[in-house]
Design a protein around this motif. Sequence first.
Motif, PDB file in Angstrom:
ATOM      1  N   TYR A   1       0.813  -1.227   0.000  1.00 42.72           N
ATOM      2  CA  TYR A   1       0.000   0.000   0.000  1.00 42.72           C
ATOM      3  C   TYR A   1       0.841   1.270   0.000  1.00 42.72           C
ATOM      4  N   HIS A   2       1.919   1.325   0.849  1.00 43.54           N
ATOM      5  CA  HIS A   2       2.679   2.577   0.943  1.00 43.54           C
ATOM      6  C   HIS A   2       3.357   2.927  -0.391  1.00 43.54           C
ATOM      7  N   LEU A   3       3.709   1.882  -1.156  1.00 41.91           N
ATOM      8  CA  LEU A   3       4.343   2.119  -2.452  1.00 41.91           C
ATOM      9  C   LEU A   3       3.309   2.641  -3.463  1.00 41.91           C
ATOM     10  N   GLN A   4       2.066   2.105  -3.348  1.00 41.52           N
ATOM     11  CA  GLN A   4       0.987   2.590  -4.227  1.00 41.52           C
ATOM     12  C   GLN A   4       0.764   4.085  -3.979  1.00 41.52           C
ATOM     13  N   VAL A   5       0.775   4.444  -2.676  1.00 43.60           N
ATOM     14  CA  VAL A   5       0.566   5.862  -2.322  1.00 43.60           C
ATOM     15  C   VAL A   5       1.745   6.706  -2.835  1.00 43.60           C
ATOM     16  N   ASN A   6       2.969   6.209  -2.623  1.00 49.02           N
ATOM     17  CA  ASN A   6       4.155   6.982  -3.052  1.00 49.02           C
ATOM     18  C   ASN A   6       4.145   7.239  -4.557  1.00 49.02           C
ATOM     19  N   PHE A   7       3.903   6.183  -5.340  1.00 49.33           N
ATOM     20  CA  PHE A   7       3.907   6.343  -6.805  1.00 49.33           C
ATOM     21  C   PHE A   7       2.768   7.269  -7.255  1.00 49.33           C
ATOM     22  N   SER A   8       1.561   7.100  -6.634  1.00 54.62           N
ATOM     23  CA  SER A   8       0.428   7.970  -7.000  1.00 54.62           C
ATOM     24  C   SER A   8       0.780   9.414  -6.704  1.00 54.62           C
ATOM     25  N   HIS A   9       1.394   9.628  -5.542  1.00 58.13           N
ATOM     26  CA  HIS A   9       1.757  10.984  -5.148  1.00 58.13           C
ATOM     27  C   HIS A   9       2.759  11.573  -6.144  1.00 58.13           C
ATOM     28  N   ASP A  10       3.755  10.762  -6.546  1.00 61.09           N
ATOM     29  CA  ASP A  10       4.769  11.233  -7.504  1.00 61.09           C
ATOM     30  C   ASP A  10       4.123  11.686  -8.814  1.00 61.09           C
ATOM     31  N   VAL A  11       3.203  10.845  -9.332  1.00 61.27           N
ATOM     32  CA  VAL A  11       2.573  11.188 -10.621  1.00 61.27           C
ATOM     33  C   VAL A  11       1.684  12.430 -10.453  1.00 61.27           C
ATOM     34  N   ALA A  12       0.946  12.479  -9.327  1.00 60.79           N
ATOM     35  CA  ALA A  12       0.074  13.644  -9.095  1.00 60.79           C
ATOM     36  C   ALA A  12       0.907  14.924  -9.017  1.00 60.79           C
ATOM     37  N   LYS A  13       2.091  14.842  -8.395  1.00 57.27           N
ATOM     38  CA  LYS A  13       2.952  16.041  -8.287  1.00 57.27           C
ATOM     39  C   LYS A  13       3.435  16.463  -9.678  1.00 57.27           C
ATOM     40  N   ALA A  14       3.764  15.469 -10.517  1.00 58.76           N
ATOM     41  CA  ALA A  14       4.224  15.798 -11.875  1.00 58.76           C
ATOM     42  C   ALA A  14       3.094  16.476 -12.648  1.00 58.76           C
ATOM     43  N   ILE A  15       1.864  15.949 -12.509  1.00 62.97           N
ATOM     44  CA  ILE A  15       0.727  16.538 -13.249  1.00 62.97           C
ATOM     45  C   ILE A  15       0.459  17.964 -12.745  1.00 62.97           C
TER      46      ILE A  15
ATOM     47  N   LEU B   1      12.239   4.425 -10.962  1.00 60.21           N
ATOM     48  CA  LEU B   1      13.628   4.220 -10.532  1.00 60.21           C
ATOM     49  C   LEU B   1      13.523   3.195  -9.407  1.00 60.21           C
ATOM     50  N   GLY B   2      13.783   1.954  -9.718  1.00 60.77           N
ATOM     51  CA  GLY B   2      13.618   0.868  -8.751  1.00 60.77           C
ATOM     52  C   GLY B   2      12.230   0.922  -8.133  1.00 60.77           C
ATOM     53  N   ARG B   3      12.177   0.746  -6.816  1.00 64.18           N
ATOM     54  CA  ARG B   3      10.901   0.852  -6.099  1.00 64.18           C
ATOM     55  C   ARG B   3      10.862   2.186  -5.353  1.00 64.18           C
ATOM     56  N   VAL B   4      11.703   3.100  -5.820  1.00 62.88           N
ATOM     57  CA  VAL B   4      11.909   4.322  -5.050  1.00 62.88           C
ATOM     58  C   VAL B   4      11.096   5.509  -5.544  1.00 62.88           C
ATOM     59  N   GLN B   5      11.056   5.693  -6.841  1.00 66.26           N
ATOM     60  CA  GLN B   5      10.461   6.923  -7.352  1.00 66.26           C
ATOM     61  C   GLN B   5       9.787   6.690  -8.700  1.00 66.26           C
TER      62      GLN B   5
ATOM     63  N   LYS C   1      -0.541   9.813   3.706  1.00 66.70           N
ATOM     64  CA  LYS C   1       0.769   9.401   4.238  1.00 66.70           C
ATOM     65  C   LYS C   1       0.868   9.553   5.757  1.00 66.70           C
ATOM     66  N   THR C   2      -0.015  10.412   6.292  1.00 73.29           N
ATOM     67  CA  THR C   2       0.035  10.635   7.740  1.00 73.29           C
ATOM     68  C   THR C   2      -0.901   9.659   8.480  1.00 73.29           C
ATOM     69  N   ALA C   3      -1.735   8.943   7.697  1.00 73.95           N
ATOM     70  CA  ALA C   3      -2.708   8.026   8.327  1.00 73.95           C
ATOM     71  C   ALA C   3      -2.027   6.744   8.801  1.00 73.95           C
ATOM     72  N   PRO C   4      -2.607   6.093   9.843  1.00 75.60           N
ATOM     73  CA  PRO C   4      -1.981   4.867  10.391  1.00 75.60           C
ATOM     74  C   PRO C   4      -1.830   3.752   9.359  1.00 75.60           C
TER      75      PRO C   4
END
Length: 414
Positions: free
Chosen positions: A111-125, A146-150, A279-282
């Motif tokens: 889940y945290h990776l799904q959120v990270n990638f979604s956030h990255d794409v949303a920031k680019a848009i 870039l790997g599982r990072v970005q 990202k701040t949610a439990p």
Amino acid sequence: MEFGYKNIHLMKDKVVGTGAYGTVFHARIDNLVCAAKSLHPVLFRDNDPSTAGLHKKFLSECQIMSRLRHPNIVQYLGRTTDPQTQLPILLMELMDCNLTKFLEGEEPFPYHLQVNFSHDVAKAIAFIHSNQIMHRDVNSNNVLLLGRVQAKLGDFGMSSLLQDRKSRLTQCPGALAYMAPEAQSYMYSEMLDIFSMGVLLVHMMTRMYPNPTDAHRDVGFEKGRRLLVAVPELDRRREHISMINSSHPLLPIANNCLEDKAAQRPSANHLCQQIETLKTAPTYQESLKPRAQERRGEEKSSQRSEQEIEALRVKVENQQLEHQKLAEQLELKDRQLQEAQYRFTQQQAVQQERKRPIPRPIPQSETAVKKLQKELSASQEANSRLEETVAQLESRALHLRDQDGATEIGPDWK
Ligand SMILES: Nc1ncnc2c1ncn2[C@@H]1O[C@H](COP(=O)(O)OP(=O)(O)OP(=O)(O)O)[C@@H](O)[C@H]1O
């Protein structure tokens, strides 16, 4: 920036992937390994004029990418011309793989990776929209990892400037499964990208390519004609959406992006905020922790892998800085060269000017002396003429006096 072909080492046999219009392969600029994208030469056979549009589109992709610098946008490095085909080659940061391949693979996608990638794409848009650009082809092929990072947004071949909206827009741009309903018309806005982002979220949550069902439903006859009504997008995509756990925090965000009416979708900035809040949610914090079965016996290795990911993230960030620095240095070198060339041509022009014989300026005192000499010789001439006249008159007066002795011509006459 146009690189001289000699500075680039193209590795055409190291192909990264192939698209409808071009191939992406490895290249090197000095010591920097990068990706090079070239158009398929077969599309330009026989100098077909219809391919001029493709060429223009490719150059416009270079131009748009060169204006964008953001951690979540694939970094443009410059372009060069292939000496064999005379076609342009786009040079950019080399990424590891695209999101489609990642989702088709076996790697876990917590889940945290799904959120990270979604956030990255949303920031680019959000970034491109704030720069008056719409991407028009947001889909998992164009999200590069870039790997599982970005995650980074790439492929700006379909992009368009928002100010060009008055000119005729391309009907149905981008991938069909990702296309917003309004894309069928020529009337759409940057909200097209938000709809595609909704499809991307569904694709990430299900790991299934999000092919929708038919866009129109046949509801019988009216006035002798078949009557078709548009199927709401959330219904068309029901099959995929129903696979997602209804408590998945990204689900309501995806549903909101998939609204049929563009005005009801969130703006890219709002989307960023919504995802950031997750990202701040439990749930997110929990996802970061290794799972129970992983903890059993694998605790150490999972801890190590978290550390490895962190180290990788730092390494990637450093590499990005290096990329940027190198691109800046190359640009600087190019400018220095231009400046040196300019100075050289200027010096050549000055030297040519010097070779021409220049009339020596006459000093002022010299001019004055010459003027006085001229005046002096003129007055000397006048004097001698006067003396001549006086002598003539005197001899005539003597002659007259000799004739009648009566007339006196006095010396005061002189
Ligand atoms: N900078 C990059 N680093 C690594 N791989 C890349 C890079 N840019 C593109 N790719 C990959 O290369 C392949 C070809 O990309 P390209 O942009 O030409 O086509 P596409 O997006 O697959 O399709 P289309 O031609 O319809 O746009 C894709 O698999 C893409 O993910």
